[in-house]
Structure formats: structure tokens, C-alpha cells
Design a protein around this motif. Structure first.
Motif, mmCIF file in Angstrom:
data_model
loop_
_atom_site.group_PDB
_atom_site.id
_atom_site.type_symbol
_atom_site.label_atom_id
_atom_site.label_comp_id
_atom_site.label_asym_id
_atom_site.label_seq_id
_atom_site.Cartn_x
_atom_site.Cartn_y
_atom_site.Cartn_z
ATOM 1 N N GLU A 1 -1.099 0.504 -2.756
ATOM 2 C CA GLU A 1 -0.349 -0.740 -2.925
ATOM 3 C C GLU A 1 -1.269 -1.937 -2.795
ATOM 4 O O GLU A 1 -2.108 -1.999 -1.900
ATOM 5 C CB GLU A 1 0.763 -0.838 -1.875
ATOM 6 C CG GLU A 1 1.624 -2.086 -1.981
ATOM 7 C CD GLU A 1 1.028 -3.299 -1.260
ATOM 8 O OE1 GLU A 1 1.310 -4.441 -1.682
ATOM 9 O OE2 GLU A 1 0.278 -3.093 -0.277
ATOM 10 N N LEU A 2 -1.117 -2.906 -3.671
ATOM 11 C CA LEU A 2 -1.812 -4.186 -3.585
ATOM 12 C C LEU A 2 -0.909 -5.263 -4.161
ATOM 13 O O LEU A 2 -0.407 -5.110 -5.293
ATOM 14 C CB LEU A 2 -3.139 -4.143 -4.357
ATOM 15 C CG LEU A 2 -3.890 -5.478 -4.471
ATOM 16 C CD1 LEU A 2 -4.319 -5.981 -3.096
ATOM 17 C CD2 LEU A 2 -5.086 -5.363 -5.407
ATOM 18 N N TRP A 3 -0.683 -6.325 -3.403
ATOM 19 C CA TRP A 3 0.102 -7.477 -3.853
ATOM 20 C C TRP A 3 1.502 -7.072 -4.319
ATOM 21 O O TRP A 3 2.047 -7.609 -5.275
ATOM 22 C CB TRP A 3 -0.631 -8.230 -4.955
ATOM 23 C CG TRP A 3 -1.949 -8.796 -4.518
ATOM 24 C CD1 TRP A 3 -2.299 -9.267 -3.275
ATOM 25 C CD2 TRP A 3 -3.120 -8.952 -5.335
ATOM 26 N NE1 TRP A 3 -3.591 -9.698 -3.254
ATOM 27 C CE2 TRP A 3 -4.128 -9.531 -4.510
ATOM 28 C CE3 TRP A 3 -3.408 -8.672 -6.675
ATOM 29 C CZ2 TRP A 3 -5.404 -9.822 -4.989
ATOM 30 C CZ3 TRP A 3 -4.672 -8.966 -7.147
ATOM 31 C CH2 TRP A 3 -5.659 -9.541 -6.317
ATOM 32 N N GLN B 1 -2.106 -12.773 -1.361
ATOM 33 C CA GLN B 1 -1.060 -13.002 -2.347
ATOM 34 C C GLN B 1 -1.625 -12.849 -3.754
ATOM 35 O O GLN B 1 -2.752 -13.272 -4.032
ATOM 36 C CB GLN B 1 -0.461 -14.405 -2.179
ATOM 37 C CG GLN B 1 0.172 -14.651 -0.819
ATOM 38 C CD GLN B 1 1.344 -13.722 -0.543
ATOM 39 O OE1 GLN B 1 2.153 -13.442 -1.435
ATOM 40 N NE2 GLN B 1 1.438 -13.237 0.690
ATOM 41 N N ALA B 2 -0.815 -12.281 -4.650
ATOM 42 C CA ALA B 2 -1.267 -12.064 -6.019
ATOM 43 C C ALA B 2 -1.492 -13.385 -6.733
ATOM 44 O O ALA B 2 -0.651 -14.287 -6.653
ATOM 45 C CB ALA B 2 -0.237 -11.234 -6.779
ATOM 46 N N VAL C 1 -8.562 -11.817 -12.270
ATOM 47 C CA VAL C 1 -8.640 -10.630 -11.403
ATOM 48 C C VAL C 1 -9.347 -9.498 -12.141
ATOM 49 O O VAL C 1 -10.263 -8.859 -11.606
ATOM 50 C CB VAL C 1 -7.237 -10.191 -10.956
ATOM 51 C CG1 VAL C 1 -7.302 -8.849 -10.223
ATOM 52 C CG2 VAL C 1 -6.606 -11.253 -10.062
ATOM 53 N N PHE C 2 -8.948 -9.251 -13.375
ATOM 54 C CA PHE C 2 -9.552 -8.146 -14.123
ATOM 55 C C PHE C 2 -10.981 -8.477 -14.566
ATOM 56 O O PHE C 2 -11.830 -7.572 -14.676
ATOM 57 C CB PHE C 2 -8.664 -7.774 -15.300
ATOM 58 C CG PHE C 2 -7.387 -7.092 -14.865
ATOM 59 C CD1 PHE C 2 -7.385 -5.760 -14.505
ATOM 60 C CD2 PHE C 2 -6.200 -7.802 -14.780
ATOM 61 C CE1 PHE C 2 -6.227 -5.133 -14.076
ATOM 62 C CE2 PHE C 2 -5.032 -7.191 -14.357
ATOM 63 C CZ PHE C 2 -5.037 -5.850 -14.004
ATOM 64 N N GLU C 3 -11.264 -9.732 -14.800
ATOM 65 C CA GLU C 3 -12.647 -10.119 -15.074
ATOM 66 C C GLU C 3 -13.525 -9.837 -13.860
ATOM 67 O O GLU C 3 -14.672 -9.391 -14.005
ATOM 68 C CB GLU C 3 -12.704 -11.601 -15.444
ATOM 69 C CG GLU C 3 -12.072 -11.915 -16.786
ATOM 70 C CD GLU C 3 -11.995 -13.402 -17.078
ATOM 71 O OE1 GLU C 3 -11.876 -13.773 -18.253
ATOM 72 O OE2 GLU C 3 -12.044 -14.200 -16.111
ATOM 73 N N HIS C 4 -12.975 -10.068 -12.668
ATOM 74 C CA HIS C 4 -13.734 -9.773 -11.449
ATOM 75 C C HIS C 4 -13.881 -8.262 -11.251
ATOM 76 O O HIS C 4 -14.940 -7.794 -10.806
ATOM 77 C CB HIS C 4 -13.053 -10.406 -10.237
ATOM 78 C CG HIS C 4 -13.849 -10.310 -8.981
ATOM 79 N ND1 HIS C 4 -15.078 -10.916 -8.828
ATOM 80 C CD2 HIS C 4 -13.619 -9.649 -7.812
ATOM 81 C CE1 HIS C 4 -15.555 -10.666 -7.623
ATOM 82 N NE2 HIS C 4 -14.694 -9.894 -6.989
ATOM 83 N N ILE C 5 -12.842 -7.505 -11.586
ATOM 84 C CA ILE C 5 -12.942 -6.051 -11.496
ATOM 85 C C ILE C 5 -14.060 -5.540 -12.390
ATOM 86 O O ILE C 5 -14.789 -4.607 -12.025
ATOM 87 C CB ILE C 5 -11.598 -5.391 -11.869
ATOM 88 C CG1 ILE C 5 -10.539 -5.697 -10.812
ATOM 89 C CG2 ILE C 5 -11.764 -3.870 -12.024
ATOM 90 C CD1 ILE C 5 -9.145 -5.223 -11.175
ATOM 91 N N ALA C 6 -14.227 -6.155 -13.558
ATOM 92 C CA ALA C 6 -15.317 -5.749 -14.450
ATOM 93 C C ALA C 6 -16.670 -5.960 -13.783
ATOM 94 O O ALA C 6 -17.581 -5.124 -13.906
ATOM 95 C CB ALA C 6 -15.237 -6.519 -15.759
ATOM 96 N N LEU C 7 -16.818 -7.063 -13.060
ATOM 97 C CA LEU C 7 -18.064 -7.310 -12.334
ATOM 98 C C LEU C 7 -18.269 -6.285 -11.224
ATOM 99 O O LEU C 7 -19.382 -5.790 -11.018
ATOM 100 C CB LEU C 7 -18.046 -8.720 -11.744
ATOM 101 C CG LEU C 7 -18.031 -9.886 -12.742
ATOM 102 C CD1 LEU C 7 -17.903 -11.208 -12.001
ATOM 103 C CD2 LEU C 7 -19.282 -9.876 -13.612
#
Length: 269
Positions: A97-99, A149-150, A157-163
């Protein structure tokens, strides 16, 4: 190595055809016999089926191939164990679970010397795999970056996940699929591809077993369905092959954004 499968669609769609092809690679046309799993999203909920038996002979897999569960987002994985015993807790997809949403994840590859760089406090792995540890680190890094908080805009968020994925890639092979039930993200280390099907729909022939489907008979003109896989599942369609470091983000079957992320140093986030 393992193999990945995922789907993003704009209407609830079953993945029976694609999963039928993938399951053959779990012991018939491929060596991935150390378990398998699949997660279907339905609203904010999901249902996950796992088995430590080979997908080609699993009774649970037989159910999935015969029971058309419809979903807008699906993640699946067949395992060839390299770290962690052949047990249920080591099978993918993993979910946390997240946000206020369930995030699901599956990984193809192997990481080395990952324990200290991917150390976590908040999220702890249940099994023994490097894959689950990387997932825990990804989510903990998101909390450290964006807070409890989301964010209203999820694209950053997904751009950061790519990093973050590019950093993990320095530790080994890291092909990944990830979803919060709305968005589907994939990141390629060395083997990943996708296909987006839309009108006019045609027929498709599985590579791994003698099954053909006429999508024109199964869809409406407004349907959009994207399938992500480690290797193409059909032989008569054109699959888009991702480059090392490339990532894509889909929602409701449509490509939202993506890019190629260079490998980066692994610092604490």
C-alpha cells in the motif's frame, strides 16, 4: 531470468489470450518453472493469484486461462529462480500500500550487492528475493521524496521512479512493470516490448502454442489495449522493442509519456 506480462486497457478486458502464451513459457517453451503470479485490478481493489508450481501445469493457471477476468490493468510474472527458494512468498507480483492505493510490481533480472544500497526501514520484504527488496526501496524512496500524501499530479512521480530504476540498474538487470491500479509503467534494462491494439482490429497468432484470436470479434471500435511483455507473444504483429534505460507510462491503454534514462549513481533518496 523470468518473464513479464502486463496490460493496460480503456475498458475492462480479459488477458486470457496473452496469458495462455506466457504460461507455455513456464515449462513447455521456456525454463521458467519456479512459480508464477498474476494481479488483476478492479477499481481500488485487486485480486492476485500465485502458485509455486510451473505455470504450464498449474491448476490455478488453468483457471486463469479458462476464466475471463476482466480488468483495466493486469500484471503477471513467471519465475526462473536465481535468488530465494521456490516458495509462494518469493513469487511475483508483489503488492504494497502507498498513498491509499495498492501498488503491484514484478521484476525480471538479477541484482548483485544490493543489500546495503537498497536498505529500507518502512517497507520490509517478506520473502528472500532481490526483486522484492528493490520494490520496497522504490516505494520508500517515493515517500521520502513526495511525503505521506499522494501528489495531485502523478506524472512527476513516475518520472522519479524512472530515475530510481536507472539507479537500481547499476546493480544488475532490472526490467520492471509497476502499477497503482490506474497507471502502468514499465522500465527496460535489456528485454521488454509492447504492442497497442486498436481499431481496425485483426487476428493474432501466439508464438508458443497453436492459438489464434480474431480481435475484431472480441472488441468494439473504441477499445484500446496495450500489452507489455519480455518478448513478443505473437508472431504476426509488430511489437515495439524498448531500448536499455527506456521507460513508458500508460493509462487506459494509451501511452502518456516515456523516455530514456541514463544509468545513475545509487544514493539515498
Amino acid at each position: 531470468m523470468c518473464e513479464l506480462l502486463a496490460m493496460s486497457a480503456n475498458v475492462p478486458t480479459d488477458i486470457v489470450f496473452s496469458f495462455t502464451g506466457l504460461a507455455e513459457r513456464g515449462g513447455v517453451t521456456g525454463p521458467h518453472v519456479d512459480g508464477w503470479g498474476i494481479t488483476f485490478y478492479e477499481g481500488k481493489g485487486n485480486r492476485t493469484f500465485k502458485d509455486a508450481a510451473p505455470s504450464c501445469s498449474s491448476q490455478v493457471a488453468r483457471l486463469i486461462k479458462s476464466y475471463p477476468i476482466k480488468s483495466e490493468v493486469v500484471i503477471s510474472h513467471i519465475r526462473q529462480a536465481n535468488r530465494g527458494a521456490v516458495r509462494l512468498e518469493n513469487t511475483h507480483p508483489f503488492t504494497r500500500e502507498l498513498w491509499g492505493r495498492y501498488w503491484s510490481y514484478a521484476h525480471n533480472g538479477q541484482l548483485s550487492n544490493y543489500q546495503q544500497p537498497l536498505h529500507t526501514k518502512r517497507y520490509q520484504r517478506v520473502g528472500e528475493t532481490d526483486s522484492e527488496q528493490a520494490f520496497c526501496w522504490l516505494l520508500e524512496s517515493l515517500v521520502n521524496k513526495f511525503g505521506e500524501q499522494a501528489p495531485k499530479d502523478m506524472i512527476p512521480v513516475f518520472e522519479h521512479i524512472a530515475l530510481l530504476a536507472a539507479k537500481i540498474r547499476r546493480l544488475g538487470v532490472f526490467n520492471m512493470i509497476l502499477s497503482d491500479g490506474r497507471y502502468l509503467m514499465n522500465f527496460c534494462s535489456n528485454n521488454l516490448c509492447y504492442i497497442t491494439r486498436r481499431a481496425p482490429f485483426g487476428t493474432a497468432q501466439l508464438i508458443d502454442t497453436d492459438v489464434v484470436i480474431d480481435f475484431h470479434q472480441e472488441t468494439t471500435p473504441d477499445d484500446v489495449v496495450t500489452i507489455v511483455a519480455t518478448r513478443p507473444l505473437t508472431g504476426n504483429e509488430h511489437w515495439q522493442v524498448l531500448q536499455p534505460g527506456e521507460w513508458k507510462l500508460f493509462r487506459l491503454g494509451e501511452l502518456l509519456c516515456g523516455g530514456i534514462t541514463a544509468e545513475a549513481g545509487l544514493a539515498q533518496n
